[in-house]
Motif scaffolding. Structure first.
Motif: not given
Length: 365
Positions: A69-70, A52-54, A151-153, A42-44
């Motif tokens: 890549t992310a 919001t990242l591509a 959410t990434l930091n 499932a997409e996240v």
């Protein structure tokens, strides 16, 4: 990849070389087991820096998976492809994580060290579990199950560089690959020198022992060479403390090779190597509690060989972003097939309420 490295990787996949337990687990975004049931992903939604990242993440097998890549974009590192070895390498937070497709399926290693990390090739893209970003590449995250958003930091890390140093070492009829970590950029050059000496002395001692053994054993041939490899991984780099695992592998053309591991935890302001008691803030009662729990887990293992009477005086351990991992060597208390037994304890459960990790051993924050 050398034949003996493939053998090591195969044992890792079987849960032998690195042990069968997960070092530490994020309760909201767990690392998937290699035996997880395959389901349609499932997409996240991935967010970082308020945007919001591509790229999309994937939710599958109980884990959130993030494309390389992310990973590179959020970690602020580099991503390179090596056509010869069919491998991608993400470099960030003093670790170089390589995902190789040489054997037809993704294999992960860091600085030559084989962590217990699975990668997936999904719809033509390479993905790693979020937990691997957190544990090795300096990225933390928060999971919103309702919106399926991660959410990434970037984690605030110490201002220290850890560089892989190669050793030019040749032994007749032996495959040798020696690298070890060295640090730079510390405010105290005395502390820097002290840390580097510990790490260099360790690899020098292991290399000298290998040379001596090859000379005494003899019998190595070009078709069945002996082997010696050293590697490392950075496991913690926050709050003025640097944590690493170093290990070396040696094979004398026997039934199987042997791997030896060491955990190192350094206070960067002084260069002191911390003991488990230092990390536990010298709590005798907590050491006794951990010792008892470790014994219970060891004895519950099917491969337990007997002999455990409590934690060793100089107990092997390493530190992670979320806690302490106590471990034992191959054959120390368990059968070889059990690998390195590991028992994980979170900072929350081992430190006094409100106490910060390493607050008692370093002046750096």
């Amino acid at each position: 990849m050398n034949t003996w490295k493939k053998w090591t990787s195969a044992l890792l996949a079987a849960g032998v070389i690195m042990g069968g337990s997960t070092a530490w687990v994020d309760q909201s975004v767990q690392a998937a087991s290699v035996t997880s049931k395959v389901t349609a992903p499932a997409e996240v939604t991935l967010k970082s820096g308020g945007k919001t990242l591509a790229q999309k993440g994937l939710l599958q097998g109980g884990s959130t998976w993030v494309s390389l890549t992310a990973v590179k974009d959020v970690a602020g590192g580099t991503l390179k492809y090596d056509a010869k070895t069919k491998s991608y390498t993400v470099t960030a937070a003093n670790n170089a994580m390589t995902v190789s497709l040489m054997d037809g399926q993704p294999n992960v290693y860091i600085n030559g060290y084989y962590p217990q990390v699975e990668a997936k090739l999904i719809q033509g893209r390479l993905y790693i579990p979020f937990s691997a970003m957190r544990d090795y590449l300096g990225v933390q995250g928060s999971w919103d199950a309702k919106t399926k958003t991660l959410t990434l930091n970037k984690v605030k890390q110490n201002n220290v560089k850890v560089k892989s140093t190669k050793v030019n070492m040749t032994v007749k009829n032996a495959e040798v690959d020696v690298q070890y970590p060295q640090v730079s950029g510390l405010a105290s050059k005395e502390a820097e020198a002290a840390i580097n000496k510990v790490l260099k002395d360790e690899v020098d001692k292991a290399a000298a022992a290998f040379k001596k053994q090859t000379s005494e054993f003899g019998g190595a041939t070009a078709k069945r060479p002996y082997a010696f490899e050293t590697s490392y991984v950075v496991t913690y780099n926050e709050n003025g403390v640097l944590g690493l695992i170093t290990q070396h592998y040696e094979d004398y053309a026997g039934a199987h090779g042997m791997t030896y591991r060491a955990g190192h935890t350094f206070a960067l302001d002084t260069g002191k190597e911390l003991t488990l008691d230092d990390v536990l803030q010298n709590s005798k009662s907590m050491r006794e509690t951990i010792s008892k729990k470790v014994g219970e887990q060891l004895k519950a293992s099917g491969g337990y060989l007997d002999g455990y009477k409590g934690l060793n005086k100089d107990q092997d351990f390493y530190v992670t972003p979320t806690g302490v991992v106590v471990f034992f060597q191959l054959y120390e208390y368990t059968a070889y097939a059990e690998g390195f037994p590991e028992m994980t304890f979170s900072y929350k459960e081992i430190l006094p309420k409100g106490a910060a990790p390493f607050g008692n051993v370093t002046s750096e924050k």
